[in-house]
Design a protein around this motif. Sequence first.
Motif, PDB file in Angstrom:
ATOM      1  N   CYS A   1       6.034  -6.602   6.382  1.00 41.50           N
ATOM      2  CA  CYS A   1       7.390  -6.843   5.856  1.00 41.50           C
ATOM      3  C   CYS A   1       8.416  -5.947   6.541  1.00 41.50           C
ATOM      4  CB  CYS A   1       7.432  -6.622   4.351  1.00 41.50           C
ATOM      5  SG  CYS A   1       6.616  -7.917   3.405  1.00 41.50           S
TER       6      CYS A   1
ATOM      7  N   GLU B   1      11.556  -7.158   9.202  1.00 41.37           N
ATOM      8  CA  GLU B   1      12.961  -6.748   9.066  1.00 41.37           C
ATOM      9  C   GLU B   1      13.502  -6.182  10.371  1.00 41.37           C
ATOM     10  OE1 GLU B   1      14.157  -4.249   5.811  1.00 41.37           O
ATOM     11  OE2 GLU B   1      12.748  -5.255   4.459  1.00 41.37           O
TER      12      GLU B   1
ATOM     13  N   ASP C   1       0.073  -5.656   3.668  1.00 40.25           N
ATOM     14  CA  ASP C   1       0.722  -6.730   2.912  1.00 40.25           C
ATOM     15  C   ASP C   1       0.299  -8.116   3.371  1.00 40.25           C
ATOM     16  OD1 ASP C   1       2.075  -6.125   5.258  1.00 40.25           O
ATOM     17  OD2 ASP C   1       4.064  -6.107   4.352  1.00 40.25           O
TER      18      ASP C   1
END
Length: 85
Positions: free
Chosen positions: A40, A44, A62
């Motif tokens: 994640c 970004e 994740d």
Amino acid sequence: MAIRLGEQSILIVEDQEGPRAALMMILRSFYRVDTAETACAALEIILERSLDLVIMDIGLPDYSGIELLRRVRASGRDVKVIVMS
């Protein structure tokens, strides 16, 4: 047109401190290096910045490096990716 040392950017995506630090130590003399510990956080950075290369671990906390690769490709970003395990 030649690319000067330090002008290219690399993102290292690795959740383990040892391998992440080792890659960063080797590469930072030649490239601008960013790091991320999760998929994640990496996504970004990939969507916000212009990168030349992403080196990512396949096993992230994740979701997998393969899923991250799919999301990078779906984003339309033109970045080279190396997936390692």
